[in-house]
Design a protein around this motif. Structure first.
Motif, PDB file in Angstrom:
ATOM      1  N   ARG A  68       6.733  22.948  -2.022  1.00 53.18           N
ATOM      2  CA  ARG A  68       6.142  21.829  -2.777  1.00 53.18           C
ATOM      3  C   ARG A  68       6.744  20.481  -2.395  1.00 53.18           C
ATOM      4  N   GLY A  69       7.273  20.401  -1.167  1.00 55.36           N
ATOM      5  CA  GLY A  69       7.866  19.147  -0.684  1.00 55.36           C
ATOM      6  C   GLY A  69       6.838  18.028  -0.645  1.00 55.36           C
ATOM      7  N   ALA A  70       7.304  16.812  -0.915  1.00 53.75           N
ATOM      8  CA  ALA A  70       6.423  15.644  -0.920  1.00 53.75           C
ATOM      9  C   ALA A  70       7.274  14.394  -0.736  1.00 53.75           C
ATOM     10  N   HIS A  71       6.627  13.327  -0.376  1.00 52.27           N
ATOM     11  CA  HIS A  71       7.330  12.045  -0.374  1.00 52.27           C
ATOM     12  C   HIS A  71       6.383  10.929  -0.791  1.00 52.27           C
ATOM     13  N   PHE A  72       6.970   9.960  -1.475  1.00 52.88           N
ATOM     14  CA  PHE A  72       6.275   8.709  -1.741  1.00 52.88           C
ATOM     15  C   PHE A  72       6.505   7.817  -0.520  1.00 52.88           C
ATOM     16  N   TYR A  73       5.464   7.094  -0.118  1.00 52.49           N
ATOM     17  CA  TYR A  73       5.580   6.176   1.018  1.00 52.49           C
ATOM     18  C   TYR A  73       5.049   4.819   0.592  1.00 52.49           C
ATOM     19  N   CYS A  74       5.703   3.759   1.038  1.00 47.15           N
ATOM     20  CA  CYS A  74       5.278   2.405   0.704  1.00 47.15           C
ATOM     21  C   CYS A  74       5.397   1.518   1.928  1.00 47.15           C
ATOM     22  N   VAL A  75       4.390   0.719   2.166  1.00 47.59           N
ATOM     23  CA  VAL A  75       4.488  -0.355   3.146  1.00 47.59           C
ATOM     24  C   VAL A  75       4.220  -1.661   2.409  1.00 47.59           C
ATOM     25  N   LEU A  76       5.070  -2.661   2.670  1.00 51.94           N
ATOM     26  CA  LEU A  76       4.880  -3.997   2.112  1.00 51.94           C
ATOM     27  C   LEU A  76       4.562  -4.946   3.265  1.00 51.94           C
TER      28      LEU A  76
ATOM     29  N   ARG B 192       9.261   1.999  -2.998  1.00 50.39           N
ATOM     30  CA  ARG B 192       8.992   0.566  -3.151  1.00 50.39           C
ATOM     31  C   ARG B 192      10.299  -0.218  -3.183  1.00 50.39           C
ATOM     32  N   GLY B 193      11.311   0.350  -3.851  1.00 51.21           N
ATOM     33  CA  GLY B 193      12.624  -0.293  -3.888  1.00 51.21           C
ATOM     34  C   GLY B 193      13.235  -0.408  -2.497  1.00 51.21           C
ATOM     35  N   GLN B 194      13.107   0.651  -1.701  1.00 49.60           N
ATOM     36  CA  GLN B 194      13.630   0.626  -0.327  1.00 49.60           C
ATOM     37  C   GLN B 194      12.892  -0.401   0.529  1.00 49.60           C
ATOM     38  N   ALA B 195      11.564  -0.434   0.396  1.00 45.12           N
ATOM     39  CA  ALA B 195      10.768  -1.389   1.172  1.00 45.12           C
ATOM     40  C   ALA B 195      11.122  -2.821   0.783  1.00 45.12           C
ATOM     41  N   LEU B 196      11.315  -3.043  -0.518  1.00 47.75           N
ATOM     42  CA  LEU B 196      11.637  -4.391  -0.982  1.00 47.75           C
ATOM     43  C   LEU B 196      13.034  -4.813  -0.540  1.00 47.75           C
ATOM     44  N   ALA B 197      13.983  -3.875  -0.524  1.00 48.36           N
ATOM     45  CA  ALA B 197      15.327  -4.182  -0.026  1.00 48.36           C
ATOM     46  C   ALA B 197      15.249  -4.614   1.438  1.00 48.36           C
ATOM     47  N   ALA B 198      14.414  -3.918   2.215  1.00 46.69           N
ATOM     48  CA  ALA B 198      14.233  -4.277   3.623  1.00 46.69           C
ATOM     49  C   ALA B 198      13.578  -5.651   3.747  1.00 46.69           C
ATOM     50  N   LEU B 199      12.616  -5.941   2.866  1.00 46.96           N
ATOM     51  CA  LEU B 199      11.946  -7.244   2.883  1.00 46.96           C
ATOM     52  C   LEU B 199      12.939  -8.365   2.573  1.00 46.96           C
ATOM     53  N   LYS B 200      13.792  -8.143   1.569  1.00 50.01           N
ATOM     54  CA  LYS B 200      14.795  -9.148   1.212  1.00 50.01           C
ATOM     55  C   LYS B 200      15.717  -9.439   2.399  1.00 50.01           C
ATOM     56  N   GLN B 201      16.134  -8.380   3.113  1.00 56.87           N
ATOM     57  CA  GLN B 201      17.003  -8.560   4.283  1.00 56.87           C
ATOM     58  C   GLN B 201      16.313  -9.392   5.338  1.00 56.87           C
ATOM     59  N   ARG B 202      15.031  -9.076   5.594  1.00 58.07           N
ATOM     60  CA  ARG B 202      14.282  -9.792   6.627  1.00 58.07           C
ATOM     61  C   ARG B 202      14.100 -11.271   6.249  1.00 58.07           C
ATOM     62  N   LEU B 203      13.823 -11.525   4.960  1.00 54.40           N
ATOM     63  CA  LEU B 203      13.653 -12.902   4.502  1.00 54.40           C
ATOM     64  C   LEU B 203      14.962 -13.685   4.602  1.00 54.40           C
TER      65      LEU B 203
ATOM     66  N   ASP C  84       0.882  -1.162   0.000  1.00 53.88           N
ATOM     67  CA  ASP C  84       0.000   0.000   0.000  1.00 53.88           C
ATOM     68  C   ASP C  84       0.915   1.207   0.000  1.00 53.88           C
ATOM     69  N   SER C  85       0.690   2.072  -0.934  1.00 51.84           N
ATOM     70  CA  SER C  85       1.603   3.190  -1.090  1.00 51.84           C
ATOM     71  C   SER C  85       0.848   4.401  -1.590  1.00 51.84           C
ATOM     72  N   GLY C  86       1.501   5.534  -1.487  1.00 58.67           N
ATOM     73  CA  GLY C  86       0.881   6.758  -1.960  1.00 58.67           C
ATOM     74  C   GLY C  86       1.865   7.905  -1.901  1.00 58.67           C
ATOM     75  N   ILE C  87       1.380   9.052  -2.320  1.00 61.34           N
ATOM     76  CA  ILE C  87       2.203  10.257  -2.276  1.00 61.34           C
ATOM     77  C   ILE C  87       1.598  11.195  -1.236  1.00 61.34           C
ATOM     78  N   CYS C  88       2.461  11.734  -0.395  1.00 55.91           N
ATOM     79  CA  CYS C  88       2.032  12.629   0.684  1.00 55.91           C
ATOM     80  C   CYS C  88       2.678  13.992   0.445  1.00 55.91           C
ATOM     81  N   VAL C  89       1.842  15.015   0.296  1.00 55.68           N
ATOM     82  CA  VAL C  89       2.313  16.353  -0.073  1.00 55.68           C
ATOM     83  C   VAL C  89       2.230  17.272   1.148  1.00 55.68           C
TER      84      VAL C  89
ATOM     85  N   VAL D 248       7.400  -4.091   6.249  1.00 58.07           N
ATOM     86  CA  VAL D 248       8.547  -3.207   5.986  1.00 58.07           C
ATOM     87  C   VAL D 248       8.034  -1.945   5.302  1.00 58.07           C
ATOM     88  N   GLU D 249       8.838  -0.896   5.332  1.00 58.74           N
ATOM     89  CA  GLU D 249       8.402   0.359   4.713  1.00 58.74           C
ATOM     90  C   GLU D 249       9.564   1.053   4.014  1.00 58.74           C
ATOM     91  N   GLY D 250       9.221   1.972   3.146  1.00 62.91           N
ATOM     92  CA  GLY D 250      10.207   2.790   2.449  1.00 62.91           C
ATOM     93  C   GLY D 250       9.626   4.162   2.156  1.00 62.91           C
TER      94      GLY D 250
END
Length: 197
Positions: A113-121, A182-193, A68-73, A135-137
């Motif tokens: 106009r700062g913003a961030h993408f957020y992802c939780v896997l 999403r890449g950061q969250a997936l890297a964290a998931l790979k480490q945990r696995l 689940d992910s989105g952009i937060c402005v 995990v999150e990114g």
């Protein structure tokens, strides 16, 4: 390891398959198994990801991965946030969502106009898994005044990475995958696995 991806989003599936290519994990879209999207009734990204993963795992009998992910402005108090995919009212209409976001920020100067993408896997080993792997990114940037670039999906054409000076839609996929939420969250998931193996 076979995982069902609790999403029907083709862009997300392609991105996650690319990111998981070196893991031996086979990702199957839930739509390929006849599963519709779950209703996202959670109040947070984590709750929505768990709802989606449980739905897919229950209906397929497979371990499920949900994002689940989105952009937060910043200037919009974190909006569109949870409602990023349906910000303009119609789920998944990226062009209308971008139009609405640009209109909401029309008078907002660059510095604000700062913003961030957020992802939780969330990875569930089965539908009743009491210990979901979570995990999150996060990817910091800012919102452009107009679209730039033809690649990516969702809000990528208006999200500027200030370090590289490119929108997410202008970046080659390997670069984007290395930086993205999403890449950061997936890297964290790979480490945990790997730690569990």
């Amino acid at each position: 390891m076979k995982l069902v991806l609790a999403s029907s989003n083709a862009g997300k599936l392609e991105e996650l398959r690319e990111l998981l290519a070196d893991t031996g994990i086979e990702l199957i879209a839930q739509s390929d198994l006849g599963v519709d999207d779950a209703e996202e009734t959670g109040a947070t990204f984590v709750e929505n990801a768990i709802i989606k993963a449980r739905h897919a795992a229950r209906l397929t009998g497979l371990p499920a991965l949900a994002d689940d992910s989105g952009i937060c402005v910043d200037a919009l108090d974190g909006a569109p946030g949870l409602y990023s995919a349906r910000y303009a009212g119609e789920h998944g209409n990226a062009s209308r969502n971008i139009d609405k976001l640009l209109e909401a920020l029309r008078e907002v100067p660059d510095a604000q106009r700062g913003a961030h993408f957020y992802c939780v896997l969330v990875l569930l080993h089965h539908a009743g898994d009491p210990q979901p792997l979570i995990v999150e990114g996060q990817w910091q940037g800012r919102i452009l005044h107009a679209r730039q670039g033809q690649g990516g999906h969702g809000y990528d054409p208006v999200f500027l990475d200030p370090v590289h000076g490119q929108s997410a839609a202008e970046m080659p996929l390997p670069l984007k995958n290395g930086l993205s939420h999403r890449g950061q969250a997936l890297a964290a998931l790979k480490q945990r696995l790997a730690a569990r193996a």
